[in-house]
Design a protein around this motif. Structure first.
Motif, mmCIF file in Angstrom:
data_model
loop_
_atom_site.group_PDB
_atom_site.id
_atom_site.type_symbol
_atom_site.label_atom_id
_atom_site.label_comp_id
_atom_site.label_asym_id
_atom_site.label_seq_id
_atom_site.Cartn_x
_atom_site.Cartn_y
_atom_site.Cartn_z
ATOM 1 N N ALA A 75 1.072 -1.291 0.258
ATOM 2 C CA ALA A 75 0.071 -0.011 -0.055
ATOM 3 C C ALA A 75 0.863 1.249 -0.085
ATOM 4 O O ALA A 75 0.529 2.172 -0.834
ATOM 5 C CB ALA A 75 -1.165 0.357 1.112
ATOM 6 N N ASP B 167 11.231 2.543 4.964
ATOM 7 C CA ASP B 167 11.096 1.566 5.412
ATOM 8 C C ASP B 167 12.152 0.868 6.779
ATOM 9 O O ASP B 167 13.216 1.365 6.176
ATOM 10 C CB ASP B 167 10.508 0.008 5.259
ATOM 11 C CG ASP B 167 9.753 -0.947 5.380
ATOM 12 O OD1 ASP B 167 10.090 -1.855 6.643
ATOM 13 O OD2 ASP B 167 8.312 -0.655 4.660
ATOM 14 N N ARG C 35 12.605 -1.814 7.438
ATOM 15 C CA ARG C 35 12.850 -3.262 6.136
ATOM 16 C C ARG C 35 13.642 -3.067 5.340
ATOM 17 O O ARG C 35 13.858 -1.992 5.084
ATOM 18 C CB ARG C 35 12.032 -4.731 6.023
ATOM 19 C CG ARG C 35 10.968 -4.638 6.904
ATOM 20 C CD ARG C 35 9.987 -5.682 6.221
ATOM 21 N NE ARG C 35 9.527 -5.150 5.958
ATOM 22 C CZ ARG C 35 8.180 -5.888 4.148
ATOM 23 N NH1 ARG C 35 8.511 -6.935 4.225
ATOM 24 N NH2 ARG C 35 7.692 -4.692 3.456
ATOM 25 N N ARG D 251 4.387 -14.983 0.874
ATOM 26 C CA ARG D 251 3.663 -14.026 1.597
ATOM 27 C C ARG D 251 2.422 -14.235 0.390
ATOM 28 O O ARG D 251 3.133 -13.338 -0.468
ATOM 29 C CB ARG D 251 3.271 -12.894 1.917
ATOM 30 C CG ARG D 251 3.213 -13.034 3.858
ATOM 31 C CD ARG D 251 3.856 -11.487 4.506
ATOM 32 N NE ARG D 251 2.409 -10.450 4.449
ATOM 33 C CZ ARG D 251 2.040 -9.653 4.663
ATOM 34 N NH1 ARG D 251 3.722 -9.036 4.487
ATOM 35 N NH2 ARG D 251 1.015 -8.620 4.547
ATOM 36 N N THR E 249 -4.164 -12.651 -3.317
ATOM 37 C CA THR E 249 -5.511 -12.094 -4.353
ATOM 38 C C THR E 249 -5.746 -10.995 -4.756
ATOM 39 O O THR E 249 -6.285 -10.569 -3.813
ATOM 40 C CB THR E 249 -6.314 -13.637 -3.845
ATOM 41 O OG1 THR E 249 -7.173 -13.101 -3.202
ATOM 42 C CG2 THR E 249 -6.242 -14.719 -4.542
ATOM 43 N N HIS F 238 3.556 -10.531 -2.417
ATOM 44 C CA HIS F 238 4.669 -9.402 -2.039
ATOM 45 C C HIS F 238 5.618 -9.047 -2.503
ATOM 46 O O HIS F 238 5.803 -8.122 -2.442
ATOM 47 C CB HIS F 238 4.000 -9.879 -0.386
ATOM 48 C CG HIS F 238 2.688 -9.746 0.451
ATOM 49 N ND1 HIS F 238 1.890 -8.699 0.881
ATOM 50 C CD2 HIS F 238 1.966 -10.373 0.462
ATOM 51 C CE1 HIS F 238 1.110 -8.333 0.697
ATOM 52 N NE2 HIS F 238 0.607 -10.188 1.198
ATOM 53 N N ASP G 190 -3.288 -0.852 5.270
ATOM 54 C CA ASP G 190 -3.274 -1.709 7.219
ATOM 55 C C ASP G 190 -3.750 -0.846 8.135
ATOM 56 O O ASP G 190 -3.922 -1.311 9.250
ATOM 57 C CB ASP G 190 -2.492 -3.006 7.386
ATOM 58 C CG ASP G 190 -3.459 -4.352 7.186
ATOM 59 O OD1 ASP G 190 -3.891 -3.859 5.912
ATOM 60 O OD2 ASP G 190 -3.085 -5.638 7.280
ATOM 61 N N GLY H 99 -10.898 -12.616 0.758
ATOM 62 C CA GLY H 99 -9.012 -12.084 0.411
ATOM 63 C C GLY H 99 -9.083 -10.497 0.131
ATOM 64 O O GLY H 99 -8.594 -10.621 -0.928
ATOM 65 N N LEU I 53 -5.626 -6.631 0.980
ATOM 66 C CA LEU I 53 -5.093 -5.696 -0.352
ATOM 67 C C LEU I 53 -5.664 -4.652 -0.818
ATOM 68 O O LEU I 53 -5.398 -3.883 -1.231
ATOM 69 C CB LEU I 53 -4.031 -6.259 -0.332
ATOM 70 C CG LEU I 53 -2.467 -5.549 -1.585
ATOM 71 C CD1 LEU I 53 -1.701 -4.619 -0.683
ATOM 72 C CD2 LEU I 53 -1.946 -6.588 -1.261
ATOM 73 N N ASN I 54 -6.835 -5.600 -1.393
ATOM 74 C CA ASN I 54 -8.084 -4.892 -2.227
ATOM 75 C C ASN I 54 -8.326 -3.707 -1.955
ATOM 76 O O ASN I 54 -8.378 -2.257 -2.315
ATOM 77 C CB ASN I 54 -8.812 -5.656 -2.818
ATOM 78 C CG ASN I 54 -7.877 -6.617 -3.422
ATOM 79 O OD1 ASN I 54 -7.442 -6.593 -4.897
ATOM 80 N ND2 ASN I 54 -8.770 -8.341 -2.913
#
Ligand SMILES: Cc1cc2nc3c(=O)[nH]c(=O)nc-3n(C[C@H](O)[C@H](O)[C@H](O)COP(=O)(O)OP(=O)(O)OC[C@H]3O[C@@H](n4cnc5c(N)ncnc54)[C@H](O)[C@@H]3O)c2cc1C
Length: 397
Positions: A18, A37, A39, A52, A55, A113, A290, A300, A303-304
């Motif tokens: 996102a 980020d 990460r 991960r 759909t 992902h 999120d 699912g 994320l949509n």
């Protein structure tokens, strides 16, 4: 201190799908953008194990197309599926969908992902955005014309718009004092990649068994990514099984629909919690994905919905150098358009979970009857399918 501040139109904290999509859209619209980020930078390679998977529906794929990364995501082990089978272990309820019947090129796409994030990060870089992986923040100054973000190590970023895309436990949301409603489902999503005896037939499969919901999502290499939603205590037991015992339990829970489980990856458990932030905006800070909401993964849609936030935010924020990306009217329009939609999806998923999760005989009977009606009724079926698939049903039925 102001002299050492690095100024940006927008700073995006959180380079998941996102956040990276927002950063890319804003950079392409001419804004000076930094994506941060904690990460490392996501890097895809064909040898990387599948971890991960999500759909995506047609609306999300359209957004990826507009952002110029659709082909790259699909080339990284993305997979279109054309069938969907949903059934109930305790009644005759079953729904089947076929892309050809609905006049669609596909019912959905399974994507990793890592494929999404690596493609989007590359896009941000190509569009002139600044990438800052391996970096966290430690303090914030709220000013009227910008927000200053103090990073670990001492750098200070000045953001006219600060996008909080830092996931379900968003620290920025907490720091902004935005309250969040939480609904812990007391369920865990057990995720694994498995090979099955029979081919997946380019179909997404889902079996409802009381509270347990089990999905097999088709992957490009012929295997399936499974999401098995289980009550926490049962998930704990399943996660402790060795490969052979897990494969057997999984085959049985799926009613043997794709035959024996021939191999399995290690399993990972995700605690499932529904969340909805009370507001999506606080001054110059805006929540997406999120950080704003999470829902049960049974359809699912998580994320949509996040990508729908991205689309709405990109539509609302004024484009071009000089425009204030945190224009209050634009951010209010964003909140209005997204909060209600996400709330409706959150509640309908909870309703579906109740409908399929109940083993009370009248509910099981009604569900057999109701779902059977939908399956037999072409117009209703098309309506439900297109709503879930993020398609606009304007072409008639
Ligand atoms: C079991 C399961 C199955 C799912 N299946 C699907 C599906 O099939 N389809 C679908 O649409 N959705 C699905 N979802 C939901 C989907 O995974 C999420 O909605 C989506 O990943 C959220 O993306 P995001 O970018 O908002 O957040 P995230 O992917 O969580 O990204 C947040 C990012 O913020 C970074 N971050 C966090 N804190 C900081 C900090 N302080 N400083 C710097 N960086 C920070 C993190 O490192 C991370 O990179 C599923 C969810 C679960 C649990």
């Amino acid at each position: 201190m102001s002299g050492s501040v690095e100024h940006f139109d927008a700073v995006v904290v959180g380079g998941g799908a996102a956040g990276a999509a927002v950063a890319l859209g804003l950079a392409r619209a001419g804004h000076r953008v930094l994506l941060l980020d904690r990460r490392p930078r996501p890097a895809f390679n064909d040898e990387a194990p599948v971890t991960r998977v999500a759909t995506l529906n047609a609306a999300s794929m359209e957004l990826l197309g507009e952002l110029g990364v659709r082909d790259s995501v699909l080339a990284r082990r993305g997979h279109a599926f054309h069938g969907m089978e949903v059934w109930d272990a305790h009644s005759s309820a079953a729904l089947g969908f076929d892309a050809d019947d609905l006049g669609l090129p596909a019912l959905g796409w399974t994507v990793e992902h890592l494929a999404l994030e690596s493609s989007l990060w590359e896009g941000v870089e190509a569009a002139g955005g600044v990438l800052l992986p391996d970096m966290g923040w430690r303090a914030i100054d709220w000013r009227t014309d910008r927000i200053d973000l103090h990073l670990d190590g001492g750098r200070v970023l000045g953001a006219r718009l600060l996008v909080a895309a830092d996931g379900a436990e968003s620290a920025l949301r907490a720091r902004a004092g935005i309250a969040v409603r939480r609904n812990p489902y007391r369920m865990t999503g057990v995720v694994a990649t498995v090979a099955t005896r029979f081919p997946h037939q380019d179909t997404a499969w889902q079996r409802f068994n009381g509270e347990e919901i089990l999905a097999f999502l088709p992957l490009a290499d012929g295997r399936c990514s499974i999401v098995w939603s289980l009550p926490d205590f049962e998930a704990e037991r399943i996660l402790s099984l060795d490969d052979a015992a897990f494969s057997e339990a999984l085959r049985d829970a799926f009613g043997g629909r794709l035959g024996d489980i021939l191999s399995t990856s290690p399993r990972v458990g995700w605690p499932l919690v529904g969340r909805q932030a009370h507001d999506y905006v606080s001054g110059r800070l805006v929540l997406v994905g999120d950080a704003a909401h999470t829902i049960h993964p049974l359809a699912g849609q998580g994320l949509n919905l996040g990508f729908s936030d991205v689309r709405a935010l990109l539509d609302a924020v004024p484009a071009g150098a000089g425009a204030d990306p945190a224009d209050p009217r634009a951010l209010r329009a964003y909140t209005r358009s997204r909060r209600l939609d996400n709330e409706l999806m959150l509640r309908s998923m909870e309703g579906l979970r109740w409908l399929f999760g109940s083993s009370l005989p009248p509910v099981a009977w009604a569900r057999g009857l109701g779902v059977g009606q939908v399956d037999r009724h072409r117009v209703l079926k098309r309506f439900f399918a297109l709503r879930a698939l993020g398609q606009d049903d304007t072409r008639g039925v």
